[in-house]
Design an enzyme around this catalytic site. Sequence first.
Site, PDB file in Angstrom:
ATOM      1  N   TYR A 157       0.851  -1.204   0.000  1.00 24.58           N
ATOM      2  CA  TYR A 157       0.000   0.000   0.000  1.00 24.58           C
ATOM      3  C   TYR A 157       0.887   1.255   0.000  1.00 24.58           C
ATOM      4  O   TYR A 157       0.684   2.173  -0.801  1.00 24.58           O
ATOM      5  CB  TYR A 157      -0.913  -0.029   1.229  1.00 24.58           C
ATOM      6  CG  TYR A 157      -1.774   1.211   1.408  1.00 24.58           C
ATOM      7  CD1 TYR A 157      -2.941   1.377   0.669  1.00 24.58           C
ATOM      8  CD2 TYR A 157      -1.409   2.212   2.302  1.00 24.58           C
ATOM      9  CE1 TYR A 157      -3.735   2.508   0.827  1.00 24.58           C
ATOM     10  CE2 TYR A 157      -2.196   3.345   2.468  1.00 24.58           C
ATOM     11  CZ  TYR A 157      -3.360   3.486   1.727  1.00 24.58           C
ATOM     12  OH  TYR A 157      -4.133   4.612   1.879  1.00 24.58           O
ATOM     13  N   ALA A 158       1.895   1.274   0.882  1.00 23.87           N
ATOM     14  CA  ALA A 158       2.786   2.438   0.969  1.00 23.87           C
ATOM     15  C   ALA A 158       3.503   2.682  -0.358  1.00 23.87           C
ATOM     16  O   ALA A 158       3.595   3.820  -0.833  1.00 23.87           O
ATOM     17  CB  ALA A 158       3.799   2.235   2.096  1.00 23.87           C
ATOM     18  N   ILE A 190      -8.163   9.803   8.753  1.00 27.73           N
ATOM     19  CA  ILE A 190      -9.516  10.301   8.504  1.00 27.73           C
ATOM     20  C   ILE A 190     -10.502   9.291   9.104  1.00 27.73           C
ATOM     21  O   ILE A 190     -10.339   8.079   8.898  1.00 27.73           O
ATOM     22  CB  ILE A 190      -9.782  10.442   6.979  1.00 27.73           C
ATOM     23  CG1 ILE A 190      -8.665  11.248   6.285  1.00 27.73           C
ATOM     24  CG2 ILE A 190     -11.155  11.055   6.742  1.00 27.73           C
ATOM     25  CD1 ILE A 190      -8.476  12.666   6.761  1.00 27.73           C
TER      26      ILE A 190
END
Length: 250
Positions: A157-158, A190
């Site tokens: 993902y990174a 978030i």
Amino acid sequence: MSVQPQAQSLAGRIAFVTGAGQGLGADIARALRQAGAQVAFTDVDGELAASVAAEVDGLALALDVRDEQAFSAAFATAVRHFGAVDILVNNAARTPTTSLWDVDVAEWDDVLAINLRGTFFGCRIAGRHMRERRQGRIVNIASLAGQQASTATGVHYAASKAGQFALTRAFAQELAPQGVTVNALAPAAIASPALDAMPADRQAALAAAIPVGRFGQGEEVGAAVVYLASPAAAFMTGATLDLNGGRLMR
Ligand SMILES: NC(=O)c1ccc[n+]([C@@H]2O[C@H](COP(=O)([O-])OP(=O)(O)OC[C@H]3O[C@@H](n4cnc5c(N)ncnc54)[C@H](O)[C@@H]3O)[C@@H](O)[C@H]2O)c1
């Protein structure tokens, strides 16, 4: 040149959002709609896209961003339906938390295919359309995870999120002379279903590590995208807008 307050209105603009069936993508698409744009809500889960789009009279399309032909076809459908597309938001992503010792090849390839290759397809398909019209806005939803190390999400993902910054700059440079801007938004922490599902003490510890002392809200992500898509942001391109409550200051 003076920038008028109403320069943030998106009345008359057409937006195309990927992964808009839930989470930040749905919040972004709703915010664009609220700012006056017509919006194509697209998602690999067509039913999710349809239920969110129905709330605000949006166009719902099933789209798997891993498939370039499907991406072209969905984009062409939006162009036929609305007459053009002015704003593309590459938001669709898969966010696994697998330890880097355990990521297998299939998972690595799938995360890169959705998060990075999908963004590449989107930039190229929209870029061709927008450069001919000599106007357009592309916003790539990246992440703090692509800017600094984190154990909260996976290494694949990174890597995909870091790659989005390179794509953003490459397409920004290519398209700047044609009046098309390409920017990245890098949110972090978030409020989301994944965060909500964490134990309260873990949530409190995470919030305490954020200088503003709380999680961000989907509406705040939507507002940042509306700004990047607006006439007021015409001089910003190839940039990364950090939206992380002060977790990373640079
Ligand atoms: N939530 C956060 O705190 C946070 C922080 C930083 C960055 N982001 C970024 O924001 C974006 C949205 O994240 P989220 O938390 O809302 O994720 P989410 O998992 O809640 O939603 C992702 C959406 O993408 C869709 N999707 C998955 N695979 C797809 C594919 N192949 N084609 C099209 N759509 C597909 C899913 O169906 C889903 O609707 C992502 O790019 C993510 O990296 C989120």
